[in-house]
Design an enzyme around this catalytic site. Sequence first.
Site, mmCIF file in Angstrom:
data_model
loop_
_atom_site.group_PDB
_atom_site.id
_atom_site.type_symbol
_atom_site.label_atom_id
_atom_site.label_comp_id
_atom_site.label_asym_id
_atom_site.label_seq_id
_atom_site.Cartn_x
_atom_site.Cartn_y
_atom_site.Cartn_z
ATOM 1 N N PHE A 178 0.836 -1.213 0.000
ATOM 2 C CA PHE A 178 0.000 0.000 0.000
ATOM 3 C C PHE A 178 0.870 1.262 0.000
ATOM 4 O O PHE A 178 0.791 2.086 -0.920
ATOM 5 C CB PHE A 178 -0.942 -0.065 1.218
ATOM 6 N N ASP A 192 9.387 -6.833 -4.416
ATOM 7 C CA ASP A 192 8.318 -7.252 -3.514
ATOM 8 C C ASP A 192 8.070 -8.752 -3.731
ATOM 9 O O ASP A 192 8.150 -9.231 -4.860
ATOM 10 C CB ASP A 192 7.037 -6.458 -3.842
ATOM 11 N N GLY A 212 1.776 -7.500 -0.568
ATOM 12 C CA GLY A 212 1.664 -6.515 -1.646
ATOM 13 C C GLY A 212 0.842 -7.118 -2.788
ATOM 14 O O GLY A 212 0.614 -8.330 -2.837
ATOM 15 N N LEU A 224 10.826 -0.654 2.645
ATOM 16 C CA LEU A 224 9.482 -0.689 3.227
ATOM 17 C C LEU A 224 8.980 -2.111 3.429
ATOM 18 O O LEU A 224 7.944 -2.315 4.060
ATOM 19 C CB LEU A 224 8.484 0.076 2.319
ATOM 20 N N TYR A 280 6.411 -7.210 17.196
ATOM 21 C CA TYR A 280 6.528 -6.279 16.073
ATOM 22 C C TYR A 280 7.313 -5.045 16.497
ATOM 23 O O TYR A 280 8.254 -4.625 15.820
ATOM 24 C CB TYR A 280 5.118 -5.904 15.606
ATOM 25 N N LYS A 282 11.039 -3.911 15.174
ATOM 26 C CA LYS A 282 11.284 -2.604 14.544
ATOM 27 C C LYS A 282 12.331 -1.809 15.338
ATOM 28 O O LYS A 282 13.129 -1.061 14.763
ATOM 29 C CB LYS A 282 9.981 -1.809 14.438
#
Length: 325
Positions: free
Chosen positions: A12, A32, A37, A77, A150, A154
Amino acid sequence: MPHSLVTGGAGFIGSHLCEALLACGDRVTAFDDLSTGRSENLADSVQDDRFRFVRGTVTDSDALAPLVAEADRVFHLASAVGVRLIIDQPVRTIESIVEGTQRVLDLAAQSGKPTLITSSSEVYGKGSQAPFNENDDVVLGPTSKRRWAYACGKMLDEFLALAHHRESGLPVVCVRLFNTVGPRQTGRYGMVLPRFIEQARDGKPITVFGDGEQSRCFCHVADAVGALVKLIDTPASFGRVVNIGSDEEVTITQLAERVRDLAGKSSSIEHVPYDQAYVEGFEDMRRRVPDLSLACELIGYQPTHTLDAIIRALIEAPSSSPPAA
Ligand code: UDP
């Protein structure tokens, strides 16, 4: 003409970033694995002969190495997305976040390419002292609660990026993205706004999890990707962690009411306990508001889309997302 590599380019946010870079005159390679995706997200970009799509996973250094080598800058990303995926597929989530970023940073560091790593406001964990500043202390829940993996993953990505900056001078910036919304976002991975819009459109009850008093700020994806492009071009941002999002705070119950009213529907608002919505003992973040002063100082960042304008545009857009899971 600079050449940008966008990992997670069919996602996105990634697909909007590809379009923004093409509009700036870049050549763009989107990389990707199409796990979350979708190639449909790139329908416009593929019309442009400065654009190329390569299918592959960021943990595959052999596939990634030549792409990093030929790029002038790297936007990373690619990541598992959404709280639901973290709950349902914790191994894949942790591995893709930590291992993927490690590979991208290793390769970028070999040639010192300007690199942008996307982190997440999840990193602020259980903090309740909003707005959240990049230098705030962080409190996460216990390792028995899958959600916090998560945030922890990160954080490790950020530590690693900053370590590369310190040890080899890698020009890298970490961006903590707050809730980002806009066209092409699917409700499939649990994201609240596309789910609410779909529910209202279908005249179904709008499902508010917990007491609905938890709050978020929703940023239009165009504001977010504009900031990513500016940050990687701003040397003062290297070696920094920067919040990007909106600071217009709304509770989830208010969001449900606004979607219902702006859609002109009479959907009921149904409260669903967290245990039923996610898993037994699920812990949510109560508030999530960014302090945007650093982004403003570095790149003059100001979000430009109001929440009502975002909701209206999404309601009017043709429904392109697959049904919410
Ligand atoms: N949420 C909700 N109904 C839904 C999906 C999500 O009430 O159908 C809530 C969710 O529990 C959270 C907020 O909306 O409090 C934002 O959820 P999302 O997954 O979009 O983002 P995040 O939790 O990462 O902020």
